[in-house]
Structure formats: structure tokens, C-alpha cells
Design a protein around this motif. Structure first.
Motif, PDB file in Angstrom:
ATOM      1  N   VAL A  26      65.558  77.110-109.731  1.00  0.00           N
ATOM      2  CA  VAL A  26      65.688  76.867-108.305  1.00  0.00           C
ATOM      3  C   VAL A  26      66.586  75.659-108.082  1.00  0.00           C
ATOM      4  O   VAL A  26      66.637  74.737-108.899  1.00  0.00           O
ATOM      5  CB  VAL A  26      64.316  76.628-107.634  1.00  0.00           C
ATOM      6  N   LEU A  27      67.288  75.667-106.953  1.00  0.00           N
ATOM      7  CA  LEU A  27      68.187  74.570-106.619  1.00  0.00           C
ATOM      8  C   LEU A  27      67.405  73.443-105.959  1.00  0.00           C
ATOM      9  O   LEU A  27      66.704  73.665-104.963  1.00  0.00           O
ATOM     10  CB  LEU A  27      69.276  75.067-105.669  1.00  0.00           C
ATOM     11  N   MET A  28      67.531  72.223-106.513  1.00  0.00           N
ATOM     12  CA  MET A  28      66.840  71.066-105.960  1.00  0.00           C
ATOM     13  C   MET A  28      67.762  69.851-106.013  1.00  0.00           C
ATOM     14  O   MET A  28      68.725  69.806-106.787  1.00  0.00           O
ATOM     15  CB  MET A  28      65.542  70.768-106.724  1.00  0.00           C
ATOM     16  N   GLY A  29      67.466  68.874-105.173  1.00  0.00           N
ATOM     17  CA  GLY A  29      68.191  67.614-105.179  1.00  0.00           C
ATOM     18  C   GLY A  29      67.258  66.491-104.778  1.00  0.00           C
ATOM     19  O   GLY A  29      66.130  66.723-104.323  1.00  0.00           O
ATOM     20  N   GLN A  30      67.722  65.266-104.939  1.00  0.00           N
ATOM     21  CA  GLN A  30      66.880  64.095-104.673  1.00  0.00           C
ATOM     22  C   GLN A  30      67.290  63.425-103.366  1.00  0.00           C
ATOM     23  O   GLN A  30      68.466  63.138-103.139  1.00  0.00           O
ATOM     24  CB  GLN A  30      66.992  63.091-105.819  1.00  0.00           C
ATOM     25  N   ALA A  35      65.669  56.935 -97.332  1.00  0.00           N
ATOM     26  CA  ALA A  35      65.422  57.986 -96.345  1.00  0.00           C
ATOM     27  C   ALA A  35      64.092  57.749 -95.642  1.00  0.00           C
ATOM     28  O   ALA A  35      63.105  57.331 -96.258  1.00  0.00           O
ATOM     29  CB  ALA A  35      65.425  59.352 -97.023  1.00  0.00           C
ATOM     30  N   ALA A  36      64.060  58.031 -94.334  1.00  0.00           N
ATOM     31  CA  ALA A  36      62.831  57.824 -93.563  1.00  0.00           C
ATOM     32  C   ALA A  36      61.769  58.850 -93.914  1.00  0.00           C
ATOM     33  O   ALA A  36      60.571  58.587 -93.769  1.00  0.00           O
ATOM     34  CB  ALA A  36      63.144  57.881 -92.062  1.00  0.00           C
ATOM     35  N   PHE A  37      62.176  60.008 -94.390  1.00  0.00           N
ATOM     36  CA  PHE A  37      61.242  61.095 -94.679  1.00  0.00           C
ATOM     37  C   PHE A  37      61.348  61.457 -96.150  1.00  0.00           C
ATOM     38  O   PHE A  37      62.418  61.796 -96.657  1.00  0.00           O
ATOM     39  CB  PHE A  37      61.575  62.309 -93.793  1.00  0.00           C
ATOM     40  N   MET A  38      60.248  61.331 -96.866  1.00  0.00           N
ATOM     41  CA  MET A  38      60.152  61.675 -98.286  1.00  0.00           C
ATOM     42  C   MET A  38      61.223  60.984 -99.136  1.00  0.00           C
ATOM     43  O   MET A  38      61.978  61.639 -99.867  1.00  0.00           O
ATOM     44  CB  MET A  38      60.223  63.190 -98.477  1.00  0.00           C
ATOM     45  N   PRO A  39      61.326  59.662 -99.080  1.00  0.00           N
ATOM     46  CA  PRO A  39      62.343  58.967 -99.881  1.00  0.00           C
ATOM     47  C   PRO A  39      62.161  59.201-101.376  1.00  0.00           C
ATOM     48  O   PRO A  39      61.044  59.231-101.889  1.00  0.00           O
ATOM     49  CB  PRO A  39      62.121  57.494 -99.515  1.00  0.00           C
ATOM     50  N   SER A  40      63.280  59.389-102.059  1.00  0.00           N
ATOM     51  CA  SER A  40      63.366  59.529-103.521  1.00  0.00           C
ATOM     52  C   SER A  40      62.745  60.817-104.062  1.00  0.00           C
ATOM     53  O   SER A  40      62.756  61.034-105.276  1.00  0.00           O
ATOM     54  CB  SER A  40      62.732  58.321-104.227  1.00  0.00           C
ATOM     55  N   LYS A  41      62.200  61.664-103.210  1.00  0.00           N
ATOM     56  CA  LYS A  41      61.565  62.895-103.690  1.00  0.00           C
ATOM     57  C   LYS A  41      62.606  63.974-103.991  1.00  0.00           C
ATOM     58  O   LYS A  41      63.669  64.040-103.357  1.00  0.00           O
ATOM     59  CB  LYS A  41      60.590  63.433-102.640  1.00  0.00           C
ATOM     60  N   PHE A  42      62.292  64.828-104.962  1.00  0.00           N
ATOM     61  CA  PHE A  42      63.108  66.001-105.226  1.00  0.00           C
ATOM     62  C   PHE A  42      62.628  67.138-104.324  1.00  0.00           C
ATOM     63  O   PHE A  42      61.428  67.430-104.260  1.00  0.00           O
ATOM     64  CB  PHE A  42      63.021  66.406-106.694  1.00  0.00           C
ATOM     65  N   ASP A 184      59.594  64.170-109.380  1.00  0.00           N
ATOM     66  CA  ASP A 184      58.777  63.541-108.343  1.00  0.00           C
ATOM     67  C   ASP A 184      58.868  64.401-107.085  1.00  0.00           C
ATOM     68  O   ASP A 184      59.849  64.345-106.337  1.00  0.00           O
ATOM     69  CB  ASP A 184      59.296  62.128-108.064  1.00  0.00           C
ATOM     70  N   LEU A 185      57.845  65.214-106.843  1.00  0.00           N
ATOM     71  CA  LEU A 185      57.868  66.215-105.789  1.00  0.00           C
ATOM     72  C   LEU A 185      56.878  65.884-104.677  1.00  0.00           C
ATOM     73  O   LEU A 185      55.788  65.372-104.953  1.00  0.00           O
ATOM     74  CB  LEU A 185      57.500  67.592-106.349  1.00  0.00           C
ATOM     75  N   PRO A 186      57.190  66.221-103.435  1.00  0.00           N
ATOM     76  CA  PRO A 186      56.171  66.188-102.382  1.00  0.00           C
ATOM     77  C   PRO A 186      55.086  67.222-102.692  1.00  0.00           C
ATOM     78  O   PRO A 186      55.356  68.237-103.350  1.00  0.00           O
ATOM     79  CB  PRO A 186      56.942  66.565-101.112  1.00  0.00           C
ATOM     80  N   PHE A 187      53.898  66.972-102.189  1.00  0.00           N
ATOM     81  CA  PHE A 187      52.797  67.902-102.437  1.00  0.00           C
ATOM     82  C   PHE A 187      53.147  69.309-101.992  1.00  0.00           C
ATOM     83  O   PHE A 187      52.925  70.288-102.727  1.00  0.00           O
ATOM     84  CB  PHE A 187      51.533  67.430-101.709  1.00  0.00           C
ATOM     85  N   THR A 189      55.950  70.772-101.691  1.00  0.00           N
ATOM     86  CA  THR A 189      56.948  71.391-102.557  1.00  0.00           C
ATOM     87  C   THR A 189      56.285  71.966-103.805  1.00  0.00           C
ATOM     88  O   THR A 189      56.659  73.047-104.288  1.00  0.00           O
ATOM     89  CB  THR A 189      58.029  70.373-102.942  1.00  0.00           C
ATOM     90  N   GLU A 190      55.296  71.263-104.344  1.00  0.00           N
ATOM     91  CA  GLU A 190      54.554  71.792-105.492  1.00  0.00           C
ATOM     92  C   GLU A 190      53.855  73.101-105.136  1.00  0.00           C
ATOM     93  O   GLU A 190      53.850  74.054-105.933  1.00  0.00           O
ATOM     94  CB  GLU A 190      53.527  70.762-105.967  1.00  0.00           C
ATOM     95  N   VAL A 191      53.275  73.155-103.944  1.00  0.00           N
ATOM     96  CA  VAL A 191      52.576  74.373-103.519  1.00  0.00           C
ATOM     97  C   VAL A 191      53.563  75.523-103.375  1.00  0.00           C
ATOM     98  O   VAL A 191      53.304  76.658-103.818  1.00  0.00           O
ATOM     99  CB  VAL A 191      51.834  74.120-102.188  1.00  0.00           C
ATOM    100  N   VAL A 192      54.707  75.239-102.748  1.00  0.00           N
ATOM    101  CA  VAL A 192      55.714  76.285-102.567  1.00  0.00           C
ATOM    102  C   VAL A 192      56.256  76.764-103.916  1.00  0.00           C
ATOM    103  O   VAL A 192      56.466  77.958-104.121  1.00  0.00           O
ATOM    104  CB  VAL A 192      56.858  75.773-101.670  1.00  0.00           C
ATOM    105  N   LEU A 193      56.460  75.848-104.850  1.00  0.00           N
ATOM    106  CA  LEU A 193      56.945  76.233-106.175  1.00  0.00           C
ATOM    107  C   LEU A 193      55.981  77.202-106.856  1.00  0.00           C
ATOM    108  O   LEU A 193      56.408  78.134-107.555  1.00  0.00           O
ATOM    109  CB  LEU A 193      57.147  74.994-107.044  1.00  0.00           C
TER     110      LEU A 193
END
Length: 235
Positions: A26-30, A35-42, A184-187, A189-193
């Protein structure tokens, strides 16, 4: 302290699934550290619906099944704007195009000018609506995000060419599904994965779409079936 009453904005996220290697990717980026929303997360490419997205012509519309589920518990007529936003955000953040060659039949919105300059008109045929989640209360920004899955075979051009991407996402890469959770994923994103992994070898749309609805009063886990929401125990 974060604004407890931050407005909820409609948003679209795109999960591009590539099946041409030993394991699906899957395509992902950091996101940036500031960033104001989810900083540093993939994360997957995505963002809020812009006003101009509602008037963007689609070379072909979303599949009827997906459009019906998007309309469920949403503002009327939002499905087309969400599909357009998904395609635009993928283009802006990765430089990848989901479209067909053609001329635009109308004035081109400013934030679509670079896409249209490639001689492409957005095409929503291959997008599958697979997940929906509302950001919980208490966050600085809140989104009602619809997640779309698309096979990388529908990308126009080289799927490894990110040269036209903006700098909103760094370290763009194709991540093998078995390795994705080491980032380092948001919660959510883990569920969607997990949903994507379960469907990695199934090209058909899901029988129902998971919906994490985080209201100010309660959090619910629903499933959108195209008829009426099916409530399940909250997680």
C-alpha cells in the motif's frame, strides 16, 4: 487546550493497493512533524473536501453500490464530491493520477489546474468505498473521513513516479502489508490496514462498510450496508 467543538469536515482518503510483488503493498507517506493533525504519523494520501470538488466532472462515476453507501447517513449528493476529493488528494500528495485522457467540459477549479494540465479528467470507476471514521472529540481538527480502495493497476502512468507530489507527505513508499505495522501509525490507520489485508486478494466491494462514528455523546461501531446502518458493539 484543544477545541472541544472543532467542526467536523468531510474528507476522503485513498488506499492504493499494489499486487505486483511477492506481498501486497500500500502507498503511504509521513506527515510533517509540525502538522496540526497527526504529526509525524505514516498515513495514506487524503484530506478535506474542497468547495470546488462538488462541481468537478468525472469521466465515469463511482460504482452505484459505493455511491449508495456513501449517501447513507450523509448530506445528499456528497458522494461525487468525495470521489473527486479522493482523486485530487492522491494527485497532490503523491503525484499519481486516477483519470482518463480527455478535455474538461467546464471551467477548471484552481486546485485542479495541475491535474488538468496533464490532459486527464478524473475517473471514479475503480474506487471502492471500504471504510468510514469520524475523528473523536477533543482533537484540534476533526474529519468525517471516507476511505477508498483502488488497485494500483488503475493508476495512469508509472506508480513509482512521485516527482509531481507536493511536500505534504514525505518518505512516500510502497509498504508491504505484513510490514506496515512497524511504522508509527494512527490507531484508525491500523484498523483500516487490517480491513485491507483481509480483502487484499478480493477485488469485489465489501458486503458492508465499517463506520466508526465518534459523536460528542458516544462512540459507535456501525456497518453501512446500503440500506440502513447495522450497529455492533463499540470498540
Amino acid at each position: 487546550m484543544p477545541d472541544q467543538q472543532a467542526p467536523i469536515r468531510d474528507a476522503a482518503t485513498v488506499i492504493v493497493l499494489r499486487r505486483d510483488g511477492p506481498a501486497p503493498r500500500v502507498l503511504m507517506g509521513q506527515r510533517g512533524a509540525s502538522a496540526a493533525f497527526m504529526p509525524s504519523k505514516f498515513v495514506f494520501p487524503g484530506g478535506a473536501v474542497d468547495p470546488g470538488d462538488a462541481s468537478v466532472p468525472l469521466m465515469a462515476p463511482l460504482p452505484a453500490l459505493c455511491a449508495g453507501r456513501l449517501d447513507e447517513d450523509s448530506a445528499p449528493g456528497l458522494a461525487c464530491a468525495l470521489a473527486a476529493a479522493a482523486i485530487r488528494e492522491l494527485w497532490e500528495e503523491s503525484g499519481l493520477i486516477v483519470g482518463q485522457p480527455g478535455a474538461w467540459p467546464c471551467a477548471i477549479p484552481e486546485d485542479w489546474s495541475s491535474f488538468a494540465a496533464r490532459g486527464q479528467v478524473p475517473d471514479a470507476t475503480a474506487l471502492q468505498f471500504v471504510f468510514r471514521a469520524i475523528t473523536p472529540p477533543g482533537r484540534p481538527r476533526r474529519f468525517d473521513a471516507r476511505f477508498f480502495l483502488i488497485d494500483a493497476g488503475h493508476i495512469a502512468g508509472d506508480p513509482d513516479d512521485f516527482s509531481a507530489a507536493t511536500d505534504e507527505l514525505s518518505h512516500l513508499q510502497w509498504v508491504p502489508l505484513p510490514e506496515a505495522r512497524r511504522f508509527d501509525l494512527p490507531f484508525i490507520t491500523e484498523v483500516v490496514l487490517a480491513e485491507v489485508a483481509a480483502r487484499a486478494h478480493d477485488p469485489s466491494p465489501p458486503a458492508s462498510v465499517p463506520f466508526f462514528r465518534n459523536d460528542d455523546e458516544e462512540s459507535l461501531f456501525l456497518r453501512l450496508s446500503g440500506k440502513s446502518p447495522l450497529q455492533e458493539p463499540s470498540m
